[in-house]
Design a protein around this motif. Structure first.
Motif, PDB file in Angstrom:
ATOM      1  N   LYS A   1       0.809  -1.217   0.000  1.00  0.00           N
ATOM      2  CA  LYS A   1       0.000   0.000   0.000  1.00  0.00           C
ATOM      3  C   LYS A   1       0.840   1.264   0.000  1.00  0.00           C
ATOM      4  CE  LYS A   1      -3.517   2.363   2.795  1.00  0.00           C
ATOM      5  NZ  LYS A   1      -4.322   2.294   4.052  1.00  0.00           N
ATOM      6  N   THR A   2       1.994   1.220   0.656  1.00  0.00           N
ATOM      7  CA  THR A   2       2.819   2.432   0.832  1.00  0.00           C
ATOM      8  C   THR A   2       4.166   2.362   0.110  1.00  0.00           C
ATOM      9  OG1 THR A   2       3.714   1.502   2.899  1.00  0.00           O
ATOM     10  CG2 THR A   2       1.774   2.931   3.072  1.00  0.00           C
ATOM     11  N   ARG A   3       4.361   1.332  -0.668  1.00  0.00           N
ATOM     12  CA  ARG A   3       5.683   1.090  -1.265  1.00  0.00           C
ATOM     13  C   ARG A   3       6.178   2.257  -2.122  1.00  0.00           C
ATOM     14  NH1 ARG A   3       5.802  -4.648  -3.466  1.00  0.00           N
ATOM     15  NH2 ARG A   3       5.796  -4.998  -1.209  1.00  0.00           N
ATOM     16  N   ALA A   4       5.271   2.923  -2.822  1.00  0.00           N
ATOM     17  CA  ALA A   4       5.678   4.003  -3.729  1.00  0.00           C
ATOM     18  C   ALA A   4       5.568   5.394  -3.096  1.00  0.00           C
ATOM     19  CB  ALA A   4       4.832   3.949  -4.998  1.00  0.00           C
ATOM     20  N   LEU A   5       5.288   5.463  -1.806  1.00  0.00           N
ATOM     21  CA  LEU A   5       5.100   6.747  -1.137  1.00  0.00           C
ATOM     22  C   LEU A   5       6.410   7.539  -1.096  1.00  0.00           C
ATOM     23  CD1 LEU A   5       3.046   8.469   0.451  1.00  0.00           C
ATOM     24  CD2 LEU A   5       3.771   7.259   2.517  1.00  0.00           C
ATOM     25  N   PRO A   6       6.447   8.775  -1.612  1.00  0.00           N
ATOM     26  CA  PRO A   6       7.679   9.568  -1.596  1.00  0.00           C
ATOM     27  C   PRO A   6       8.085   9.935  -0.161  1.00  0.00           C
ATOM     28  CG  PRO A   6       6.127  10.425  -3.212  1.00  0.00           C
ATOM     29  CD  PRO A   6       5.371   9.443  -2.369  1.00  0.00           C
ATOM     30  N   ILE A   7       9.378   9.770   0.144  1.00  0.00           N
ATOM     31  CA  ILE A   7       9.891  10.036   1.495  1.00  0.00           C
ATOM     32  C   ILE A   7      11.149  10.883   1.416  1.00  0.00           C
ATOM     33  CG2 ILE A   7      10.806   9.034   3.628  1.00  0.00           C
ATOM     34  CD1 ILE A   7       9.315   6.448   2.905  1.00  0.00           C
ATOM     35  N   ILE A   8      11.168  11.965   2.191  1.00  0.00           N
ATOM     36  CA  ILE A   8      12.395  12.745   2.390  1.00  0.00           C
ATOM     37  C   ILE A   8      12.795  12.580   3.847  1.00  0.00           C
ATOM     38  CG2 ILE A   8      13.453  15.032   2.413  1.00  0.00           C
ATOM     39  CD1 ILE A   8      11.594  15.872   0.187  1.00  0.00           C
ATOM     40  N   MET A   9      14.013  12.098   4.072  1.00  0.00           N
ATOM     41  CA  MET A   9      14.511  11.884   5.417  1.00  0.00           C
ATOM     42  C   MET A   9      15.216  13.141   5.913  1.00  0.00           C
ATOM     43  SD  MET A   9      14.688   9.286   7.644  1.00  0.00           S
ATOM     44  CE  MET A   9      14.841   7.725   6.773  1.00  0.00           C
ATOM     45  N   LEU A  10      14.864  13.577   7.136  1.00  0.00           N
ATOM     46  CA  LEU A  10      15.501  14.705   7.782  1.00  0.00           C
ATOM     47  C   LEU A  10      16.372  14.172   8.914  1.00  0.00           C
ATOM     48  CD1 LEU A  10      12.330  16.973   8.236  1.00  0.00           C
ATOM     49  CD2 LEU A  10      13.848  16.841   6.248  1.00  0.00           C
ATOM     50  N   THR A  11      17.631  14.571   8.949  1.00  0.00           N
ATOM     51  CA  THR A  11      18.513  14.008   9.964  1.00  0.00           C
ATOM     52  C   THR A  11      19.726  14.883  10.234  1.00  0.00           C
ATOM     53  OG1 THR A  11      19.842  12.060  10.535  1.00  0.00           O
ATOM     54  CG2 THR A  11      19.738  12.673   8.225  1.00  0.00           C
ATOM     55  N   ALA A  12      20.268  14.722  11.418  1.00  0.00           N
ATOM     56  CA  ALA A  12      21.518  15.395  11.773  1.00  0.00           C
ATOM     57  C   ALA A  12      22.721  14.527  11.417  1.00  0.00           C
ATOM     58  CB  ALA A  12      21.532  15.709  13.273  1.00  0.00           C
ATOM     59  N   ARG A  13      22.485  13.333  10.934  1.00  0.00           N
ATOM     60  CA  ARG A  13      23.557  12.398  10.576  1.00  0.00           C
ATOM     61  C   ARG A  13      24.082  12.732   9.176  1.00  0.00           C
ATOM     62  NH1 ARG A  13      23.246   7.326  13.509  1.00  0.00           N
ATOM     63  NH2 ARG A  13      21.593   7.397  15.077  1.00  0.00           N
ATOM     64  N   GLY A  14      25.232  13.348   9.127  1.00  0.00           N
ATOM     65  CA  GLY A  14      25.748  13.814   7.847  1.00  0.00           C
ATOM     66  C   GLY A  14      26.820  12.947   7.228  1.00  0.00           C
ATOM     67  N   GLU A  15      27.228  11.882   7.921  1.00  0.00           N
ATOM     68  CA  GLU A  15      28.277  11.028   7.387  1.00  0.00           C
ATOM     69  C   GLU A  15      27.805  10.298   6.132  1.00  0.00           C
ATOM     70  OE1 GLU A  15      27.052  10.817  10.407  1.00  0.00           O
ATOM     71  OE2 GLU A  15      28.624  11.603  11.738  1.00  0.00           O
ATOM     72  N   GLU A  16      28.713  10.090   5.204  1.00  0.00           N
ATOM     73  CA  GLU A  16      28.347   9.441   3.947  1.00  0.00           C
ATOM     74  C   GLU A  16      27.734   8.075   4.180  1.00  0.00           C
ATOM     75  OE1 GLU A  16      30.316   8.237  -0.388  1.00  0.00           O
ATOM     76  OE2 GLU A  16      31.587   8.869   1.282  1.00  0.00           O
ATOM     77  N   SER A  17      28.276   7.311   5.131  1.00  0.00           N
ATOM     78  CA  SER A  17      27.753   5.971   5.399  1.00  0.00           C
ATOM     79  C   SER A  17      26.301   6.025   5.874  1.00  0.00           C
ATOM     80  CB  SER A  17      28.622   5.266   6.446  1.00  0.00           C
ATOM     81  OG  SER A  17      28.620   5.987   7.673  1.00  0.00           O
ATOM     82  N   GLU A  18      25.965   7.065   6.654  1.00  0.00           N
ATOM     83  CA  GLU A  18      24.602   7.203   7.148  1.00  0.00           C
ATOM     84  C   GLU A  18      23.649   7.602   6.020  1.00  0.00           C
ATOM     85  OE1 GLU A  18      23.623   6.263  10.045  1.00  0.00           O
ATOM     86  OE2 GLU A  18      25.649   5.774  10.670  1.00  0.00           O
ATOM     87  N   LYS A  19      24.128   8.472   5.121  1.00  0.00           N
ATOM     88  CA  LYS A  19      23.312   8.841   3.970  1.00  0.00           C
ATOM     89  C   LYS A  19      23.004   7.611   3.116  1.00  0.00           C
ATOM     90  CE  LYS A  19      25.176  13.534   3.480  1.00  0.00           C
ATOM     91  NZ  LYS A  19      25.899  14.459   2.572  1.00  0.00           N
ATOM     92  N   ILE A  20      24.017   6.801   2.891  1.00  0.00           N
ATOM     93  CA  ILE A  20      23.837   5.587   2.094  1.00  0.00           C
ATOM     94  C   ILE A  20      22.843   4.661   2.784  1.00  0.00           C
ATOM     95  CG2 ILE A  20      24.983   3.501   1.260  1.00  0.00           C
ATOM     96  CD1 ILE A  20      27.499   5.229   0.865  1.00  0.00           C
TER      97      ILE A  20
END
Length: 252
Positions: free
Chosen positions: A94-113
């Motif tokens: 039901k929600t598989r195609a729902l657009p999501i923008i993640m907001l976070t203080a985690r700026g490390e490349e590994s966390e973004k990935i």
């Protein structure tokens, strides 16, 4: 968060404004009250309908009841984390195609990935400017729900194409610099609403603290000169002691 955009009240869009965001619903899941308030007001000022929640459990229950057009999801939430909510959203048909923008203080490349691999469509690191977030929201909606938001604003013989960064006055191509284009976009998207210089600095430049408010007057002057040649009507209205607005009766 770098709270560069002043909280602004919700305004209605003109019938001539073809950016159909008024029925676009955004679910904001953010437990920081000040940030949630800031984003809610600015999203509503753009014409979006916003529902804000503070924890992951509430968000999951709400998604069972009704689906928004886009989710703004904080990574660190009380109860179920934003990352886990994102994973669950992608796991359900039901929600598989729902657009999501993640907001976070985690700026490390590994966390973004990690965030993107879990299913987020976009990832924005705090602190961020509200204009940048608004641009990302519009861009994701254009990709995922082109029926809900288009890139064209029109009023009278004036048209602004957000996709191609072009402005036309009838058949005439109006040459604008990047700042003048963003200024026209900001004003034209909310016809009739009066913006103070401080609000325009925050909404257009994004980093108001180091820019003098009189800078707005300079760019408004350049914008008017480019838009109106000869006997052409000036669509920008000066409200003495208050600021500027796009004339809601322009071209009528």
């Amino acid at each position: 968060m770098n709270q560069t955009a002043e909280v602004s009240s919700k305004s209605s869009n003109s019938a001539r404004n073809k950016t159909s965001t008024a029925t676009t619903r955004i679910l904001l899941v953010e437990d920081e009250a000040a940030l949630s308030t800031l984003l809610t007001y600015n999203l509503e000022a753009e014409g979006f309908e916003v529902e804000s929640l503070e924890c992951g459990d509430e968000a999951e229950a709400r998604l069972d009841e009704s689906l928004p057009d886009l989710v703004l999801l904080d990574w660190m939430l009380p109860g179920v984390s934003g990352l886990e909510i994102c994973r669950r959203i992608r796991a359900r048909e039901k929600t598989r195609a729902l657009p999501i923008i993640m907001l976070t203080a985690r700026g490390e490349e590994s966390e973004k990935i990690r965030g993107l691999a879990t299913g987020a469509d976009d990832y924005i690191v705090k602190p961020f400017s509200v204009p940048e977030l608004m641009a990302r929201v519009r861009a994701l909606l254009r990709r995922s729900r082109p029926d809900r938001i288009t890139g064209l604003l029109t009023a009278g013989d004036l048209s602004l194409d957000r996709e191609n960064w072009r402005v036309h006055r009838g058949e005439r191509h109006v040459h604008l610099g990047p700042t003048e284009f963003r200024l026209l976009d900001h004003l034209m998207g909310r016809p009739g609403r009066v913006f103070s210089r401080a609000q325009l600095l925050d909404g257009v430049w994004g980093e108001a603290a180091e820019i003098d408010e009189r800078t707005v007057d300079v760019h408004v002057g350049r914008l008017r000169k480019a838009l109106s040649i000869g006997e052409e009507q000036d669509p920008i209205r000066t409200v003495r002691g208050a600021g500027y607005s796009f004339d809601e009766h322009f071209g009528k």
